[in-house]
Scaffold this motif. Structure first.
Motif, PDB file in Angstrom:
ATOM      1  N   GLN A  31      71.473  54.845  82.796  1.00  0.00           N
ATOM      2  CA  GLN A  31      71.093  54.005  83.930  1.00  0.00           C
ATOM      3  C   GLN A  31      70.658  54.886  85.087  1.00  0.00           C
ATOM      4  O   GLN A  31      71.434  55.717  85.573  1.00  0.00           O
ATOM      5  CB  GLN A  31      72.267  53.116  84.358  1.00  0.00           C
ATOM      6  CG  GLN A  31      71.940  52.172  85.499  1.00  0.00           C
ATOM      7  CD  GLN A  31      73.121  51.270  85.836  1.00  0.00           C
ATOM      8  OE1 GLN A  31      74.129  51.271  85.141  1.00  0.00           O
ATOM      9  NE2 GLN A  31      72.990  50.517  86.903  1.00  0.00           N
ATOM     10  N   PHE A  32      69.432  54.731  85.506  1.00  0.00           N
ATOM     11  CA  PHE A  32      68.899  55.512  86.610  1.00  0.00           C
ATOM     12  C   PHE A  32      68.614  54.591  87.783  1.00  0.00           C
ATOM     13  O   PHE A  32      67.973  53.554  87.641  1.00  0.00           O
ATOM     14  CB  PHE A  32      67.619  56.247  86.195  1.00  0.00           C
ATOM     15  CG  PHE A  32      67.857  57.317  85.166  1.00  0.00           C
ATOM     16  CD1 PHE A  32      68.166  58.614  85.553  1.00  0.00           C
ATOM     17  CD2 PHE A  32      67.784  57.036  83.816  1.00  0.00           C
ATOM     18  CE1 PHE A  32      68.400  59.603  84.613  1.00  0.00           C
ATOM     19  CE2 PHE A  32      68.020  58.015  82.864  1.00  0.00           C
ATOM     20  CZ  PHE A  32      68.320  59.305  83.269  1.00  0.00           C
ATOM     21  N   ASP A  33      69.102  54.975  88.941  1.00  0.00           N
ATOM     22  CA  ASP A  33      68.844  54.215  90.152  1.00  0.00           C
ATOM     23  C   ASP A  33      68.582  55.195  91.291  1.00  0.00           C
ATOM     24  O   ASP A  33      68.470  56.407  91.073  1.00  0.00           O
ATOM     25  CB  ASP A  33      70.007  53.280  90.483  1.00  0.00           C
ATOM     26  CG  ASP A  33      71.347  54.015  90.521  1.00  0.00           C
ATOM     27  OD1 ASP A  33      71.371  55.224  90.853  1.00  0.00           O
ATOM     28  OD2 ASP A  33      72.374  53.391  90.214  1.00  0.00           O
ATOM     29  N   GLU A  34      68.484  54.685  92.502  1.00  0.00           N
ATOM     30  CA  GLU A  34      68.177  55.549  93.647  1.00  0.00           C
ATOM     31  C   GLU A  34      69.262  56.600  93.875  1.00  0.00           C
ATOM     32  O   GLU A  34      68.988  57.688  94.383  1.00  0.00           O
ATOM     33  CB  GLU A  34      68.000  54.694  94.908  1.00  0.00           C
ATOM     34  CG  GLU A  34      66.744  53.838  94.884  1.00  0.00           C
ATOM     35  CD  GLU A  34      66.560  53.071  96.178  1.00  0.00           C
ATOM     36  OE1 GLU A  34      67.416  53.208  97.067  1.00  0.00           O
ATOM     37  OE2 GLU A  34      65.548  52.352  96.291  1.00  0.00           O
ATOM     38  N   LYS A  35      70.481  56.291  93.477  1.00  0.00           N
ATOM     39  CA  LYS A  35      71.580  57.235  93.684  1.00  0.00           C
ATOM     40  C   LYS A  35      71.579  58.327  92.633  1.00  0.00           C
ATOM     41  O   LYS A  35      71.827  59.495  92.920  1.00  0.00           O
ATOM     42  CB  LYS A  35      72.925  56.489  93.654  1.00  0.00           C
ATOM     43  CG  LYS A  35      74.129  57.379  93.914  1.00  0.00           C
ATOM     44  CD  LYS A  35      75.415  56.564  93.929  1.00  0.00           C
ATOM     45  CE  LYS A  35      76.624  57.473  94.156  1.00  0.00           C
ATOM     46  NZ  LYS A  35      77.899  56.704  94.162  1.00  0.00           N
ATOM     47  N   SER A  36      71.278  57.972  91.371  1.00  0.00           N
ATOM     48  CA  SER A  36      71.378  58.942  90.288  1.00  0.00           C
ATOM     49  C   SER A  36      70.115  59.763  90.092  1.00  0.00           C
ATOM     50  O   SER A  36      70.160  60.879  89.586  1.00  0.00           O
ATOM     51  CB  SER A  36      71.711  58.224  88.969  1.00  0.00           C
ATOM     52  OG  SER A  36      70.685  57.306  88.627  1.00  0.00           O
ATOM     53  N   SER A  38      66.656  60.109  92.468  1.00  0.00           N
ATOM     54  CA  SER A  38      65.894  59.586  93.608  1.00  0.00           C
ATOM     55  C   SER A  38      64.600  60.352  93.867  1.00  0.00           C
ATOM     56  O   SER A  38      64.061  60.306  94.961  1.00  0.00           O
ATOM     57  CB  SER A  38      66.765  59.628  94.864  1.00  0.00           C
ATOM     58  OG  SER A  38      67.188  60.955  95.131  1.00  0.00           O
ATOM     59  N   GLN A  62      78.716  58.636  83.210  1.00  0.00           N
ATOM     60  CA  GLN A  62      77.383  58.109  83.467  1.00  0.00           C
ATOM     61  C   GLN A  62      76.370  59.231  83.635  1.00  0.00           C
ATOM     62  O   GLN A  62      75.259  59.171  83.094  1.00  0.00           O
ATOM     63  CB  GLN A  62      77.391  57.226  84.716  1.00  0.00           C
ATOM     64  CG  GLN A  62      76.075  56.486  84.950  1.00  0.00           C
ATOM     65  CD  GLN A  62      75.792  55.471  83.856  1.00  0.00           C
ATOM     66  OE1 GLN A  62      76.511  54.487  83.736  1.00  0.00           O
ATOM     67  NE2 GLN A  62      74.744  55.689  83.070  1.00  0.00           N
ATOM     68  N   ASN A  66      73.216  59.856  81.119  1.00  0.00           N
ATOM     69  CA  ASN A  66      71.847  59.951  81.628  1.00  0.00           C
ATOM     70  C   ASN A  66      71.191  61.260  81.202  1.00  0.00           C
ATOM     71  O   ASN A  66      70.030  61.291  80.787  1.00  0.00           O
ATOM     72  CB  ASN A  66      71.846  59.849  83.153  1.00  0.00           C
ATOM     73  CG  ASN A  66      72.216  58.469  83.660  1.00  0.00           C
ATOM     74  OD1 ASN A  66      72.387  57.530  82.884  1.00  0.00           O
ATOM     75  ND2 ASN A  66      72.361  58.341  84.969  1.00  0.00           N
TER      76      ASN A  66
END
Length: 208
Positions: A31-36, A38, A62, A66
């Protein structure tokens, strides 16, 4: 069979199941988001560099999930193709995760880790370059050259693709790493239980 024997067998089975459970680790879905992660691809390419100093802080499950998915995880489930190029789609690169609690083999299809050794092999991965042993995680890239017609050049090429994926993922995730060929190969072959066709090619210490 006596009642005592039955109790002993039941206890042994229970303990065996417990050990098996401890030796297999399910990873969370990548799971990639702005926190992981950016940064854009261009920013990752601009910032990519080799780092040789690491904090002792462990990677979270996590973060590890990733990173392994980026290295050579499955990105097309319908055809079981992976994120890294692979000669003749051999998918010959095996990724071993070496940590304080042992060495684990990544299964991309199941997104799991299976422990293959209870030993801390990070010093063997570091070899004569002691700085590498300080990283909380070391990824060892092994080519099963039997999958590429015993062609070591193709195995080394595929390891290079996975290595670059690790570099870029670490940059995007704010982690540090360096690609290395130095390692105690004989010790790793023995302790990881590698066959004659499974050749350690590269390794990546990874930390924060």
């Amino acid at each position: 069979m006596t009642k005592k024997s039955l109790i002993t067998l039941a206890f042994a089975a229970l303990m065996s199941g417990s050990v098996m459970a401890q030796d297999k680790m399910e990873l969370p879905s990548p799971q990639f988001d702005e926190k992981s992660a950016s940064v854009t691809l261009v920013e990752a390419l601009s910032k990519r560099q080799s780092e040789r100093t690491y904090a002792s802080t462990d990677l979270s499950k996590q973060e590890l999930s990733n990173l392994l998915w980026a290295a050579c995880g499955i990105n097309r489930p319908e055809s079981k193709r992976i994120t890294a190029p692979s000669a003749i789609n051999a998918q010959d690169i095996l990724v071993y995760v070496c940590r304080a609690d042992g060495a684990w083999l990544y299964n991309a299809e199941q997104n799991t880790l299976t422990r293959v050794s209870t030993l801390d092999l990070r010093k063997a991965v570091a070899g004569r370059q002691e700085f590498a042993a300080s990283a909380p995680v070391s990824l060892v890239l092994v080519s099963d050259i039997s999958r590429v017609h015993n062609n070591r050049e193709l195995g080394a090429m595929d390891a290079g693709y996975v290595s670059e994926n690790i570099y870029l993922a670490c940059t995007a995730m704010g982690l540090k790493t360096v690609a290395r060929a130095t390692m105690e190969r004989d010790a790793l072959v023995r302790e990881l239980g590698l066959s004659d066709s499974q050749v350690p090619m590269l390794n990546h210490p990874v930390g924060k």
